[in-house]
Design a protein around this motif. Sequence first.
Motif, short mmCIF file in Angstrom:
data_model
loop_
_atom_site.label_atom_id
_atom_site.label_comp_id
_atom_site.label_asym_id
_atom_site.label_seq_id
_atom_site.Cartn_x
_atom_site.Cartn_y
_atom_site.Cartn_z
N SER A 65 47.53 34.47 38.59
CA SER A 65 47.79 33.44 39.68
C SER A 65 47.09 33.38 40.74
CB SER A 65 49.39 33.73 39.60
OG SER A 65 50.14 33.74 38.65
N ILE A 66 46.70 34.82 41.46
CA ILE A 66 45.93 34.61 42.44
C ILE A 66 44.79 34.18 42.18
CG2 ILE A 66 45.01 36.43 43.85
CD1 ILE A 66 47.63 38.12 43.78
N ILE A 67 43.98 34.56 41.15
CA ILE A 67 42.54 34.08 40.82
C ILE A 67 42.84 32.48 40.77
CG2 ILE A 67 40.69 34.06 39.20
CD1 ILE A 67 41.45 36.91 38.61
N ILE A 68 43.71 31.85 40.20
CA ILE A 68 43.72 30.37 39.94
C ILE A 68 43.97 30.07 41.34
CG2 ILE A 68 45.15 28.55 39.08
CD1 ILE A 68 45.57 30.21 36.58
N PHE A 69 44.69 30.57 42.07
CA PHE A 69 45.08 30.06 43.52
C PHE A 69 43.75 30.09 44.23
CE2 PHE A 69 45.99 31.32 47.77
CZ PHE A 69 46.50 29.87 48.29
N SER A 70 43.31 31.11 44.25
CA SER A 70 41.88 31.19 45.27
C SER A 70 40.82 30.29 44.77
CB SER A 70 41.49 32.67 45.05
OG SER A 70 42.29 33.65 45.29
N MET A 71 40.66 30.07 43.54
CA MET A 71 39.95 28.92 43.13
C MET A 71 39.95 27.61 43.30
SD MET A 71 38.84 30.79 39.56
CE MET A 71 38.50 29.36 38.70
N LEU A 112 48.94 44.27 49.82
CA LEU A 112 47.62 44.12 50.23
C LEU A 112 46.54 43.78 49.44
CD1 LEU A 112 46.10 44.51 53.05
CD2 LEU A 112 46.03 46.84 52.66
N PHE A 113 46.62 44.58 48.34
CA PHE A 113 45.29 44.46 47.39
C PHE A 113 45.39 43.09 46.64
CE2 PHE A 113 45.18 49.00 47.81
CZ PHE A 113 43.83 49.19 48.02
N MET A 114 46.56 42.63 46.62
CA MET A 114 46.54 40.97 45.98
C MET A 114 45.99 40.31 47.09
SD MET A 114 50.59 40.91 44.59
CE MET A 114 51.10 42.21 43.49
N VAL A 115 45.95 40.48 48.25
CA VAL A 115 45.20 39.53 49.37
C VAL A 115 43.63 39.96 49.13
CG1 VAL A 115 44.81 39.11 51.79
CG2 VAL A 115 47.37 39.57 50.89
N TYR A 116 43.39 41.32 49.04
CA TYR A 116 42.08 41.52 48.77
C TYR A 116 41.38 40.76 47.35
CZ TYR A 116 41.07 45.07 52.18
OH TYR A 116 41.02 45.69 53.24
N LEU A 117 42.21 40.78 46.67
CA LEU A 117 41.82 40.04 45.29
C LEU A 117 41.50 38.46 45.67
CD1 LEU A 117 41.22 39.98 42.38
CD2 LEU A 117 43.58 39.42 41.99
N ALA A 118 42.58 37.87 46.29
CA ALA A 118 42.26 36.38 46.51
C ALA A 118 40.94 36.45 47.45
CB ALA A 118 43.30 36.05 47.45
N ILE A 119 40.62 37.16 48.63
CA ILE A 119 39.66 36.96 49.37
C ILE A 119 38.43 37.21 48.31
CG2 ILE A 119 38.16 38.14 51.09
CD1 ILE A 119 40.85 38.59 52.56
N ASP A 120 38.30 38.20 47.40
CA ASP A 120 37.17 38.46 46.65
C ASP A 120 36.73 37.41 45.64
OD1 ASP A 120 36.80 41.03 48.05
OD2 ASP A 120 37.76 42.27 46.57
N VAL A 121 37.82 36.81 45.29
CA VAL A 121 37.38 35.85 44.58
C VAL A 121 36.84 34.59 45.35
CG1 VAL A 121 38.74 34.25 42.89
CG2 VAL A 121 39.19 36.32 42.73
N GLN A 122 37.23 34.44 46.43
CA GLN A 122 36.72 33.22 47.10
C GLN A 122 35.45 33.61 47.47
OE1 GLN A 122 39.16 31.78 50.36
NE2 GLN A 122 40.37 30.38 49.04
N MET A 123 35.14 35.01 48.04
CA MET A 123 33.79 35.44 48.31
C MET A 123 33.00 35.20 46.90
SD MET A 123 34.45 38.90 50.62
CE MET A 123 32.70 39.05 50.75
N ILE A 124 33.09 35.29 45.92
CA ILE A 124 32.34 35.20 44.63
C ILE A 124 32.41 33.60 44.41
CG2 ILE A 124 32.60 35.33 42.11
CD1 ILE A 124 33.95 37.97 42.54
N MET A 125 33.14 32.77 44.72
CA MET A 125 32.95 31.40 44.34
C MET A 125 32.31 30.70 45.47
SD MET A 125 35.01 30.68 41.81
CE MET A 125 34.92 28.96 42.06
N GLY A 126 32.08 31.31 46.75
CA GLY A 126 31.07 30.98 47.68
C GLY A 126 31.69 29.62 48.20
#
Length: 162
Positions: free
Chosen positions: A53-59, A109-123
């Motif tokens: 869910s977090i990965i889909i949201f972040s993308m 907190l690590f869920m927030v980190y996951l969302a940030i890291d996915v967005q950093m990968i997406m660019g």
Amino acid sequence: MCCESVRRSFPANLVVTGILTLAIGYMTMMICSMHDVVSVMLTLVITTVVCASIIIFSMQTKYDLTSMMGFVFIASMVIMVFGFVAIIGGIIFKIRWLYLVYSGLAALLFMVYLAIDVQMIMGGKKYSIDPEDHIFAAIQVFMDIIYIFWMLLSLIGGARSD
């Protein structure tokens, strides 16, 4: 992860990433052996659904979560200090619920980190990861998911008594 020359050289980066993955897998296996099967499987399902869910949201979102790095750093320092207090409170004063609160907050907190890291990968946001750093990005996402699993497992608990 810290050594850029190893991280970007072809055979060495895969070997070191494989060793890291095996080591973390073994450690996770040992942690899971301290809990009953139902709590481990429940944690696995919850972690899978939450991370997907977090990965889909972040993308899909248009909100730039990478610009909140300062707030996340401050929250990390607060959680770290709270973790020390929870460990001391659990060992000395036998306060179990304090560690449970810590586990829940750390998982968030690590869920927030996951969302940030996915967005950093997406660019395309304020901060992004260079495409040449694909090993670094994979390790970041892997560690976020593992930390979420560990924190949720300690939260759900169910330590065996035998």
